[in-house]
Design a protein around this motif. Structure first.
Motif, mmCIF file in Angstrom:
data_model
loop_
_atom_site.group_PDB
_atom_site.id
_atom_site.type_symbol
_atom_site.label_atom_id
_atom_site.label_comp_id
_atom_site.label_asym_id
_atom_site.label_seq_id
_atom_site.Cartn_x
_atom_site.Cartn_y
_atom_site.Cartn_z
ATOM 1 N N TYR A 124 -11.273 24.387 -35.902
ATOM 2 C CA TYR A 124 -12.405 24.397 -34.972
ATOM 3 C C TYR A 124 -13.156 23.080 -35.183
ATOM 4 N N ARG B 254 -17.798 31.967 -34.784
ATOM 5 C CA ARG B 254 -16.764 32.106 -33.755
ATOM 6 C C ARG B 254 -15.381 32.196 -34.380
ATOM 7 N N GLU C 73 -12.821 35.371 -33.894
ATOM 8 C CA GLU C 73 -11.482 35.219 -33.326
ATOM 9 C C GLU C 73 -10.403 35.584 -34.336
ATOM 10 N N GLN D 17 -10.119 39.310 -34.300
ATOM 11 C CA GLN D 17 -9.438 39.796 -33.087
ATOM 12 C C GLN D 17 -7.926 39.637 -33.218
#
Length: 281
Positions: A239, A272, A276, A279
């Protein structure tokens, strides 16, 4: 041109000089052709470029350097460093003067900042010095199997350490990787690919502390691509935070917030990454 001429004194006159030149980091582009030909001729010099990035703040967009970390990464014959602390710089300059004189050596580019930072109270051990010169070290070691690491270079140390302190309340064990030289780290990793197909041993050893699926949040006062390669190199999701635009003028906190490299932006990106990752799993 002057650095190139002085840097060729060895092969031309039999006595090597150790020329050190200073320039505003954004002005490297003005002399890029001269620098390229100097490196092509194996001139030996130390280029000290400061101030750099948007950290020079109120001087405005015209003086903000963005792509210079990529120039340093891609220029043959030039080894690039962007340290955060004075003890790192001392070790790098000592190595740099030796590198400028060595057979098979080259020139050195120091991308520096005029921003004042709190300096760490630590002993410069041979192991720490070796890791700094290899390109990266764990400033805050992660717990074994950690699922997140913050990675930075240069004057954003304060923002990264503040983000780490905030994130550690919910995510204990995350690490902070300082990268004084993405150039050295990349070169060693790429050489390792050619030798054993796995990439550089130093990078592998550093990343072995992390979970194989760990997320990496990289941040730099420069183009984010200069550090984002670490994701593919280590097989982890990256990221990247950095600067890919210019034109704004203001103080450092406002500019960092505008370009998304302040503490809050680092924390948000880390959150974030965690969401993610959850998930996916």
């Amino acid at each position: 041109i002057m650095l190139a001429a002085l840097g060729l004194s060895g092969p031309l006159f039999g006595t090597r000089l150790l020329p050190v030149g200073t320039v505003y980091d954004p002005f490297i582009s003005r002399g890029l052709d001269a620098m390229n030909y100097a490196c092509y001729q194996d001139a030996r010099f130390m280029l000290v470029a400061t101030p750099a990035g948007i950290t020079l703040a109120p001087e405005g967009g015209a003086h903000q350097s963005i792509s210079t970390p990529l120039i340093g990464l891609g220029q043959p014959g030039l080894t690039t460093f962007e340290p955060a602390y004075v003890d790192e710089l001392a070790a790098i300059m000592r190595w740099g003067f030796e590198h400028m004189q060595a057979d098979g050596g080259g020139s050195v580019y120091l991308r520096l900042s005029t921003r004042m930072l709190d300096q760490p109270e630590r002993v410069m051990t041979p192991e720490l010095e070796s890791q700094i010169l290899a390109g990266a070290y764990w400033q805050i070691e992660p717990a074994p199997g950690a699922e997140l690491a913050l990675i930075y270079c240069g004057p954003l140390a304060s923002e990264v350490l503040a983000a780490h302190a905030e994130l550690s309340e919910e995510l204990p064990g995350i690490g902070v990787l300082a990268v004084p030289s993405a150039d050295r780290l990349f070169t060693e990793w790429r050489a390792g690919l050619a030798n054993d197909g796995q990439g550089g041993g130093h990078l592998r050893a550093l990343m072995a502390r992390l979970d194989p699926r760990a997320s990496l949040v990289t941040v730099q006062d420069g183009h984010p691509a200069a550090l984002s390669w670490l994701g593919s190199a280590t097989g982890r999701r990256v990221y990247p935070l950095g600067v890919d635009d210019f034109g704004q003028s203001g103080d450092i906190p406002d500019l960092y917030a505008h370009y998304g490299i302040d503490t809050a932006s680092i924390v948000d990106m880390a959150a974030r990454a965690c969401v993610e990752a959850a998930q996916v799993s």
